[in-house]
Every structure is written in C-alpha cells, then in structure tokens.
Design an enzyme around this catalytic site. Structure first.
Site, PDB file in Angstrom:
ATOM      1  N   LYS A  54       0.823  -1.207   0.000  1.00 32.10           N
ATOM      2  CA  LYS A  54       0.000   0.000   0.000  1.00 32.10           C
ATOM      3  C   LYS A  54       0.856   1.255   0.000  1.00 32.10           C
ATOM      4  O   LYS A  54       0.524   2.248  -0.656  1.00 32.10           O
ATOM      5  CB  LYS A  54      -0.946  -0.035   1.207  1.00 32.10           C
ATOM      6  CG  LYS A  54      -2.029  -1.106   1.074  1.00 32.10           C
ATOM      7  CD  LYS A  54      -2.702  -1.427   2.388  1.00 32.10           C
ATOM      8  CE  LYS A  54      -3.684  -2.582   2.224  1.00 32.10           C
ATOM      9  NZ  LYS A  54      -4.248  -3.053   3.500  1.00 32.10           N
ATOM     10  N   GLN A  98      -3.884  -1.682   9.805  1.00 30.35           N
ATOM     11  CA  GLN A  98      -3.780  -3.005   9.200  1.00 30.35           C
ATOM     12  C   GLN A  98      -4.383  -4.040  10.142  1.00 30.35           C
ATOM     13  O   GLN A  98      -4.061  -4.092  11.325  1.00 30.35           O
ATOM     14  CB  GLN A  98      -2.322  -3.350   8.902  1.00 30.35           C
ATOM     15  CG  GLN A  98      -2.130  -4.691   8.222  1.00 30.35           C
ATOM     16  CD  GLN A  98      -2.788  -4.767   6.860  1.00 30.35           C
ATOM     17  OE1 GLN A  98      -2.746  -3.821   6.089  1.00 30.35           O
ATOM     18  NE2 GLN A  98      -3.397  -5.895   6.561  1.00 30.35           N
ATOM     19  N   ASP A 121     -10.468   3.695   4.817  1.00 26.23           N
ATOM     20  CA  ASP A 121     -10.648   2.250   4.668  1.00 26.23           C
ATOM     21  C   ASP A 121     -12.087   1.836   4.991  1.00 26.23           C
ATOM     22  O   ASP A 121     -12.450   0.673   4.841  1.00 26.23           O
ATOM     23  CB  ASP A 121      -9.669   1.508   5.586  1.00 26.23           C
ATOM     24  CG  ASP A 121      -9.412   0.077   5.146  1.00 26.23           C
ATOM     25  OD1 ASP A 121      -9.623  -0.236   3.951  1.00 26.23           O
ATOM     26  OD2 ASP A 121      -8.995  -0.737   5.985  1.00 26.23           O
TER      27      ASP A 121
END
Length: 286
Positions: A54, A98, A121
């Site tokens: 990413k 994450q 996200d």
C-alpha cells in the site's frame, strides 16, 4: 473454463492514475500533498507485506506515506492513543489500521478511534451507517472496490439476487448494504448457514468473503452466475474453488488480480477525496 475473468488490475491502475492527477493538482494549487498513515501492530509477515504494498502504491499516486509500527504486545489503550494522534494531525488525511490486530487488542475500539473524516478504509461504525443509509462517507475499501468492478463489467444489479457469504463488519456486511442500495435483493450467509449450497444456487451474484480456502464449490453455483472471490488465503488461494467455479459461472474474479487491486485503488482514491475535502473546508472558511 467458460467464465470470463473479471480482472481488477487494469481498472485499478486507471483509478490510481486519476487519483495521482488529483493529488498533483492539490499540491500545485494549495501546496498540500495527500497523506495516508498506516498503522501496523506486531510483525506478522503477511500484514507487513500488505502495508509495504500500500505504501508503494501510495508513492506512485503522489500520496505521502506515514508509517507507525507498534510492538506485538501493544495494548488497546496504547493503540488508540496513537490513532488519536493521527486523527488530530492536519497533515494526515487518511488512516489505515492493518488488520487483524493481535488478540489482546479490542479491534473495534481501535477502529472507532479513527476520525471518520480520515476513515479512508471505511471501517468505523459511522462509515457503515453512511453505507447503510446512503449518506456521505467513505466506503469500506474492499466492498467499494467490488462495486466498481461489477459496474465496469456491466453486471446488472437491479432486481438481481445476490448472496453474500461472510458477515465481517468491514467486508460481508457492507458489501450487502452497497448491493441493496443498488436495488439488488441480498441474502446474507456464512459458514454456519444451514443448506448453504442450496441458497448459493439461487444467486445471480455470489460474493465469497468467508475466509476459508476453496470453500465455495462449482456445484453450488447457478449456471451463468457472477462470482466475486473476496478471499485471500495462503498460496494465492481464494474462498472459491476457481477451476470448478470457472466451468459454471459467466464471470469470475481471479485470485490474485481480481478484488485485491481494486481494494488498494479505492483506498488511495478515498485518501485523495479526504485531502480535497480538508483543503476545501479550509479555503471556504470565513
């Protein structure tokens, strides 16, 4: 194999290229570079690889990266404190935690520490509510990427019966909400659903997000179904038995190269969205 592959790679590249143009314009006009902060707890090799991927994609899109790496023994309070700092930092426009996090951490509490304006996200409850009610907010990255992929392949959603296999609050549940908003009829299922193969056989669209390798078999599918494999397991194996499903389906996503690139592309696109919103809110202040 009779199914056409739904490739996410090229579409994702187009999305990232457009995000890069917008990021460049922000920097040229306002001196602001969009910034995505990634938070990694522990040293899980797969998670570390995803974060690096990413960050590399961010760089290609002209998006700055800030990396926060915390030890595996980090507590919920310590993680929340770090995320709260990022939420308060005006130079950070998007925050990615994450996941999964180590077992001792309350993952939901950590997600909720993310400022919704930086939740690129789409993991907070506020983002889920926005998806469910059609309000402003960021989409969960993988479900949002799936919707873009379905649109790119002209998959008709209105009136279609979609079966979602999986109930994750950041994948299965929001995927169903987004499909419902597009006038699909949605059935939520999971690994403990009774008569699951029979339910899947009724589906025009199958979203597999159960986290079990080769879980969905070819004889579960209606001939001509559209199959989206949102799973990723060790050995580049999805949640769908690809060879069996490809012999029955009309469209199917490969693993890798299907949903994965779309997830990252939407994450970066939404980071630029967040930066634009932040800049415009400042420039319109009295």
């Amino acid at each position: 194999m009779t199914a056409e592959l739904m490739i996410g790679t090229d579409l994702a590249a187009e999305m990232v290229a457009k995000a890069a143009e917008r990021a460049k314009a922000l920097q040229e006009q306002y001196g602001v570079q969009p910034c995505l902060a990634t938070v990694l707890v522990g040293d899980d090799p797969a998670s570390a690889t995803y974060v690096r991927m990413k960050q590399n994609r961010s760089k290609k899109a002209g998006i700055a990266s800030r990396s926060v790496v915390l030890p595996a023994e980090t507590t919920t309070a310590e993680l929340v404190a770090e995320i709260t700092k990022l939420s308060a930092d005006p130079a950070v426009h998007g925050i990615l935690l994450q996941h999964p996090v180590p077992a001792q951490i309350d993952e939901r509490a950590a997600f909720e520490a993310i400022d919704p304006a930086k939740d690129v996200d789409g993991v907070t409850m506020r983002s889920f509510a926005a998806m469910a009610f059609g309000g402003p907010g960021f989409r969960s990255a993988t479900p949002g990427g799936i919707m873009r992929l379905l649109a790119a392949y002209d998959v008709p959603l209105e009136g279609a019966h979609a079966v979602v296999i999986g109930r994750s609050p950041i994948l299965g549940k929001p995927a169903g909400m987004l499909l419902l908003a597009s006038n699909a009829t949605v059935t939520y299922t999971h690994s403990r659903t009774r008569d699951l193969p029979e339910l899947v056989r009724a589906a025009d669209i199958v979203i597999a997000a159960v986290g079990k390798p080769d879980f969905v078999r070819g004889d579960w599918l209606k001939p001509g179904a559209v199959v989206v494999d949102a799973g990723y397991n060790e050995g580049n194996v999805g949640d769908v038995h690809f060879a069996e499903a490809a012999a029955v389906a009309r469209l199917i996503t490969p693993v890798p190269g299907g949903v994965g690139p779309m997830t990252i592309a939407l994450l970066l696109e939404q980071t630029v969205d967040a930066a634009e919103t932040a800049v415009h809110s400042l420039t319109t202040l009295p």
